[in-house]
Motif scaffolding. Sequence first.
Motif, PDB file in Angstrom:
ATOM      1  N   ARG A   1       1.821   6.711  -6.772  1.00  0.00           N
ATOM      2  CA  ARG A   1       0.762   7.673  -7.374  1.00  0.00           C
ATOM      3  C   ARG A   1       1.355   9.098  -7.187  1.00  0.00           C
ATOM      4  N   GLU A   2       1.828   9.244  -5.842  1.00  0.00           N
ATOM      5  CA  GLU A   2       2.370  10.646  -5.511  1.00  0.00           C
ATOM      6  C   GLU A   2       3.530  10.970  -6.708  1.00  0.00           C
TER       7      GLU A   2
ATOM      8  N   LEU B   1       0.914  -1.235  -0.058  1.00  0.00           N
ATOM      9  CA  LEU B   1      -0.177   0.087  -0.099  1.00  0.00           C
ATOM     10  C   LEU B   1       0.921   1.236   0.061  1.00  0.00           C
ATOM     11  N   ALA B   2       1.955   1.234   0.742  1.00  0.00           N
ATOM     12  CA  ALA B   2       2.791   2.430   0.809  1.00  0.00           C
ATOM     13  C   ALA B   2       3.416   2.553  -0.402  1.00  0.00           C
TER      14      ALA B   2
ATOM     15  N   LYS C   1       0.987   4.034  -2.796  1.00  0.00           N
ATOM     16  CA  LYS C   1       0.994   5.646  -2.645  1.00  0.00           C
ATOM     17  C   LYS C   1       1.943   6.332  -3.190  1.00  0.00           C
ATOM     18  N   SER C   2       3.196   5.958  -2.822  1.00  0.00           N
ATOM     19  CA  SER C   2       4.484   6.719  -3.498  1.00  0.00           C
ATOM     20  C   SER C   2       4.507   6.614  -4.999  1.00  0.00           C
TER      21      SER C   2
END
Length: 340
Positions: free
Chosen positions: A186-187, A179-180, A183-184
């Motif tokens: 996508r950022e 998940l992390a 998220k990274s």
Amino acid sequence: MSPILIFLSHSVADIDLVEAFETLLSKALNITSESIFCSSLEGQGVTKGANFVDAIKDKALEAKAVVALISPAYMESAFCLAELGAAWVLNTHRFPIVVPPNRFEVMQATLLGVVGVKIDQEEALTQLLEDIGEALSLPAPKAGVRARAMRDFVKALPELKESIGKAKHVDASIHNKTLADLKSSREAWEATEQELETAKAHIKVLKKTKDAKQVAAVSKAFEDSDWEMELDSAIGVISGLASEVGGGRVLRHMILELLGKPSHPDLNDDYIERAIEIDVYDSDSRAWIHSSDEMKALSKAMEKVEAVFEEHEDAASELKRRGKRHKTDDIRFWEQQVGL
């Protein structure tokens, strides 16, 4: 009878891998199979009629080193973990080997920080075998014998991975890290998009200047890299989704679905369980759930890829010149770009 030198801890669900790895151990360490205790292999396990648990404890105590093949099935076996715990306490020479799709994160709680290697990292695995030999003061085999044993194992590994017992649950540490990572990704994608928008705005301003040659030069410099940056950014997001939905096979089905092509995953195969668990696929209706976050993210990223070819007319011809697929309605394009 030869003394037990190595206690090979494993899950019976990984028997094909265990057999191949036991062969690698014996050849690479210049020892006989009798020197390796392996409960699942005929003649190398518990003697018929003996108490299994007591025998395991005795062999762990007798062995000079413990080697553990930590696969997904291993982590879900209460007996394997108990066996590992006993062997870890009773032995000072401990060599954990992580079997993908497991990651090093699974070792944090289980092995209390003991350093290990991944079974598909050839250089690290070779070094580990040398470390075992040194720890046990074993005479090294001829270099050619060890190299040939490693070469044969590495050659067989892709097929062996297909036979590895599948996990029914995802380790919490792996889930959180995935998940992390997502998220990274996508950022990073959003940050790259912002940079591209800034660059495009810069070019528009330049086009209003009077120096036509300067405008042409700057525009060409941006255009040469723009489409590749945009393509890599969108493909990166798609690749990042694979680990979240359960792997490349699931992602391939999702892409087929969004391409409007037949997509019928095998519900009897474990690979689809993750997609069902996170509500990306409905097993009852046998349909993909387009409203899921993962399908939305994939759809948006695929649209970004298509936009690259619409906005940059030379992108398709350049990929074609490089001998690569360039048609986004062809599943082979996505297989090549994403590595499915």
